[in-house]
Design an enzyme around this catalytic site. Structure first.
Site: not given
Ligand code: PXP
Length: 237
Positions: A6, A9, A42, A48, A69, A100, A150
């Protein structure tokens, strides 16, 4: 194990200044170069971090699958139908939350969700639902016709005592076993890091991981490629 990175960030950092760096596309290309299974992004309603343009730029320039997402909103669904990612993951979304918090409540929103998700039938897009490891949520997800659940690992990741860690792991394990038993693919994610991933790897029913924050955080010190490869080593089976 499918390992999806992901990169939200990277966009968070870019949006902090409203400019063009760091490049989300460059991050996606690194995920691809590291031979990960998908790029997870996402598109939040408040935009944001990831912006609409990021999605289409990634789709055009990167060859590995996208796991989008998204909240169940008409606006975002329209974008998803245009983008045609390989997978969408439905998450709950509140504007004021930092991240989330908690899974999607499929029991509460069953009718609305099944009707809104019906537009994806025949598109070839896999449907994943981000839920808490709760028996009723898991069986309702199956009835809703999704392909993947998930499991939200946030409670586990935030636990600090051995008792709560074991309690949360047990819920995740039981949820994963049930999900697999009733014919769902099982993914997990949220708050997973280089330390707490080991116990999750002991749950063989989990087939997909979505990990972001810990990898992007580590990348500040070692670079994104190394941060990804270090995690990849831990999740290889
Ligand atoms: N899975 C889902 C459905 C999420 O919403 C997120 C956060 O966007 C993640 C995984 C990843 O979480 P993290 O950034 O804490 O690894």
């Amino acid at each position: 194990m499918l390992f999806n990175v992901n990169i939200d960030h990277v966009a968070t950092l870019r949006q902090a200044r409203g400019g063009i760096e760091p490049s989300v596309l460059d991050a996606a290309l690194i995920v691809e170069r590291c031979k990960c299974d998908a790029i997870t992004v996402h598109l939040r309603e408040d935009r944001r971090h990831i912006q609409d343009e990021d999605l289409f730029t990634i789709k055009k320039n990167v060859n590995i699958p996208i796991n989008l997402e998204m909240a169940l909103s008409e606006e975002i669904i329209e974008i998803a139908l245009k983008l045609k990612p390989q997978q969408i993951t439905i998450v709950p979304e509140r504007r004021e939350e930092l991240t989330t918090e908690g899974g999607f409540d499929i029991l509460k929103y069953f009718d609305k969700a099944t009707s809104m998700l019906s537009v994806f039938k025949g598109t070839g897009i896999s449907l994943s639902l981000f839920i808490d490891p709760d028996v009723d949520q898991i069986t309702a997800s199956k009835s809703a016709g999704v392909d993947i659940i998930e499991i939200h690992t946030g409670e586990y990741s935030n636990s600090s005592t051995t008792d709560t860690i074991n309690f949360e792991l047990d819920r995740i394990r039981k949820g994963a076993i049930l999900g697999k038993e009733i014919g769902l693919q099982v993914a997990a994610g949220h708050g997973l890091n280089y330390t707490n991933i080991a116990s999750i790897m002991n749950i063989s029913e989990i087939e997909e991981l979505n990990i972001g924050h810990s990898i992007i955080s580590r990348s500040i010190f070692v670079g994104l490629e190394q941060a990804i490869l270090e995690m990849k080593k831990l999740v290889e089976v």
